[in-house]
Design a protein around this motif. Structure first.
Motif, PDB file in Angstrom:
ATOM      1  N   PRO A  46      42.235 -66.886  46.252  1.00 25.95           N
ATOM      2  CA  PRO A  46      40.889 -66.349  46.097  1.00 25.95           C
ATOM      3  C   PRO A  46      40.796 -64.834  46.226  1.00 25.95           C
ATOM      4  CG  PRO A  46      41.125 -67.168  48.318  1.00 25.95           C
ATOM      5  CD  PRO A  46      42.454 -67.369  47.619  1.00 25.95           C
ATOM      6  N   ALA A  47      41.748 -64.125  45.682  1.00 23.95           N
ATOM      7  CA  ALA A  47      41.631 -62.665  45.664  1.00 23.95           C
ATOM      8  C   ALA A  47      40.312 -62.289  44.994  1.00 23.95           C
ATOM      9  CB  ALA A  47      42.802 -62.049  44.909  1.00 23.95           C
ATOM     10  N   ALA A  48      39.722 -61.241  45.444  1.00 21.86           N
ATOM     11  CA  ALA A  48      38.384 -60.849  44.993  1.00 21.86           C
ATOM     12  C   ALA A  48      38.336 -60.592  43.489  1.00 21.86           C
ATOM     13  CB  ALA A  48      37.929 -59.618  45.743  1.00 21.86           C
ATOM     14  N   GLU A  49      37.317 -61.134  42.863  1.00 19.69           N
ATOM     15  CA  GLU A  49      37.011 -60.811  41.480  1.00 19.69           C
ATOM     16  C   GLU A  49      36.050 -59.629  41.516  1.00 19.69           C
ATOM     17  OE1 GLU A  49      35.727 -64.229  39.226  1.00 19.69           O
ATOM     18  OE2 GLU A  49      37.039 -65.521  40.396  1.00 19.69           O
ATOM     19  N   VAL A  53      31.088 -61.737  44.950  1.00 20.78           N
ATOM     20  CA  VAL A  53      31.212 -61.598  46.402  1.00 20.78           C
ATOM     21  C   VAL A  53      31.595 -62.969  46.944  1.00 20.78           C
ATOM     22  CG1 VAL A  53      30.026 -61.002  48.542  1.00 20.78           C
ATOM     23  CG2 VAL A  53      29.484 -59.764  46.431  1.00 20.78           C
ATOM     24  N   ALA A  54      32.756 -63.046  47.580  1.00 19.86           N
ATOM     25  CA  ALA A  54      33.303 -64.319  48.044  1.00 19.86           C
ATOM     26  C   ALA A  54      33.301 -64.402  49.564  1.00 19.86           C
ATOM     27  CB  ALA A  54      34.717 -64.499  47.507  1.00 19.86           C
ATOM     28  N   TYR A  55      32.952 -65.579  50.061  1.00 23.09           N
ATOM     29  CA  TYR A  55      32.876 -65.832  51.498  1.00 23.09           C
ATOM     30  C   TYR A  55      33.719 -67.038  51.892  1.00 23.09           C
ATOM     31  CZ  TYR A  55      28.740 -62.820  51.796  1.00 23.09           C
ATOM     32  OH  TYR A  55      27.877 -61.745  51.764  1.00 23.09           O
ATOM     33  N   ALA A  56      34.331 -66.952  53.047  1.00 25.79           N
ATOM     34  CA  ALA A  56      34.906 -68.123  53.696  1.00 25.79           C
ATOM     35  C   ALA A  56      33.803 -68.702  54.572  1.00 25.79           C
ATOM     36  CB  ALA A  56      36.116 -67.745  54.544  1.00 25.79           C
ATOM     37  N   VAL A  57      33.668 -70.017  54.550  1.00 26.17           N
ATOM     38  CA  VAL A  57      32.683 -70.695  55.383  1.00 26.17           C
ATOM     39  C   VAL A  57      33.390 -71.113  56.671  1.00 26.17           C
ATOM     40  CG1 VAL A  57      31.106 -72.649  55.569  1.00 26.17           C
ATOM     41  CG2 VAL A  57      31.433 -71.518  53.346  1.00 26.17           C
ATOM     42  N   ILE A  58      32.862 -70.628  57.787  1.00 20.99           N
ATOM     43  CA  ILE A  58      33.486 -70.859  59.085  1.00 20.99           C
ATOM     44  C   ILE A  58      32.575 -71.736  59.944  1.00 20.99           C
ATOM     45  CG2 ILE A  58      34.474 -69.760  61.143  1.00 20.99           C
ATOM     46  CD1 ILE A  58      35.833 -68.821  58.547  1.00 20.99           C
ATOM     47  N   LEU A  59      33.177 -72.763  60.516  1.00 19.55           N
ATOM     48  CA  LEU A  59      32.468 -73.670  61.422  1.00 19.55           C
ATOM     49  C   LEU A  59      33.358 -73.865  62.645  1.00 19.55           C
ATOM     50  CD1 LEU A  59      30.207 -75.747  62.020  1.00 19.55           C
ATOM     51  CD2 LEU A  59      31.555 -77.406  60.738  1.00 19.55           C
ATOM     52  N   ALA A  67      32.238 -69.979  49.474  1.00 17.99           N
ATOM     53  CA  ALA A  67      30.977 -69.735  48.764  1.00 17.99           C
ATOM     54  C   ALA A  67      31.091 -68.381  48.087  1.00 17.99           C
ATOM     55  CB  ALA A  67      29.787 -69.748  49.723  1.00 17.99           C
ATOM     56  N   GLN A  68      30.442 -68.243  46.948  1.00 12.11           N
ATOM     57  CA  GLN A  68      30.467 -66.957  46.253  1.00 12.11           C
ATOM     58  C   GLN A  68      29.156 -66.752  45.513  1.00 12.11           C
ATOM     59  OE1 GLN A  68      33.708 -67.086  43.448  1.00 12.11           O
ATOM     60  NE2 GLN A  68      32.685 -68.539  42.097  1.00 12.11           N
ATOM     61  N   TRP A  69      28.900 -65.489  45.211  1.00 12.68           N
ATOM     62  CA  TRP A  69      27.743 -65.171  44.381  1.00 12.68           C
ATOM     63  C   TRP A  69      28.109 -64.034  43.440  1.00 12.68           C
ATOM     64  CZ3 TRP A  69      25.026 -60.551  44.136  1.00 12.68           C
ATOM     65  CH2 TRP A  69      25.218 -59.638  45.172  1.00 12.68           C
ATOM     66  N   TYR A  70      27.366 -63.976  42.350  1.00 19.52           N
ATOM     67  CA  TYR A  70      27.531 -62.927  41.345  1.00 19.52           C
ATOM     68  C   TYR A  70      26.136 -62.564  40.859  1.00 19.52           C
ATOM     69  CZ  TYR A  70      26.596 -66.718  38.130  1.00 19.52           C
ATOM     70  OH  TYR A  70      25.996 -67.776  37.492  1.00 19.52           O
TER      71      TYR A  70
END
Length: 168
Positions: A46-49, A53-59, A67-70
């Motif tokens: 998952p290197a940044a595109e 904007v990419a996120y790791a979901v931490i619990l 999760a990501q958004w554009y």
């Protein structure tokens, strides 16, 4: 885009993806219930595109998803799009809804987006139910929208959420 902030929900943390997250995210991606909806990633994922904007979901201090958004930045069509997946161990427990709500709240409140889209496969009923809980509405079926790993074209469901419809 400027550096992404950590996003906190009531129980989860979305933190920008770092190299330390890569192995675990690839492991989750390979789970059959995840990989059936997500195509095989590029070797560097998952290197940044550049425009995502990419996120790791931490619990509880462990990586349980991605999760990501554009954005579409043209002022006449400005909107954001989101995608996500979670470890099957946390499916059906409300975590997906919290992740989507946390990310959409950031996009609306902090970044001023008035519209957000998501496009799950039309057959992905659990994901669609999750998105509806946050306020997403069906726009329409996109016929033969995405090519599956098996070479079969699958329908997608375009869904959108207007800022005023976000279920907080």
């Amino acid at each position: 885009m400027s550096p992404a902030p950590d996003l906190r929900g009531p129980r989860v943390l979305l933190t920008p993806v770092r190299p330390a997250h890569h192995e675990r995210l690839r492991e989750i991606h390979r789970l059959p219930e995840v990989s059936r909806w997500w195509k095989e990633p590029d070797a560097d994922w998952p290197a940044a595109e550049p425009d995502t904007v990419a996120y790791a979901v931490i619990l509880d201090d462990r990586v349980v998803g991605f999760a990501q958004w554009y954005q579409e930045a043209d002022p006449e069509f400005r909107h954001a799009g989101v995608d996500l997946f979670l470890d099957t161990a946390v499916h059906g427990l409300g975590w997906g809804t919290e992740v989507v709500r946390t990310l959409c709240t950031h996009l609306v409140d902090d970044l001023g987006f008035h519209r957000i889209v998501i496009d799950p496969e039309a057959a992905n009923a659990p994901a669609i139910a999750c998105y509806r809980k946050v306020g997403f509405r069906d726009v329409g079926v996109m016929r033969e929208y995405c090519l599956g790993a098996d070479g079969v074209w699958r329908d997608g469901l375009l869904m959108d959420l207007l800022a005023r419809e976000l279920v907080r």
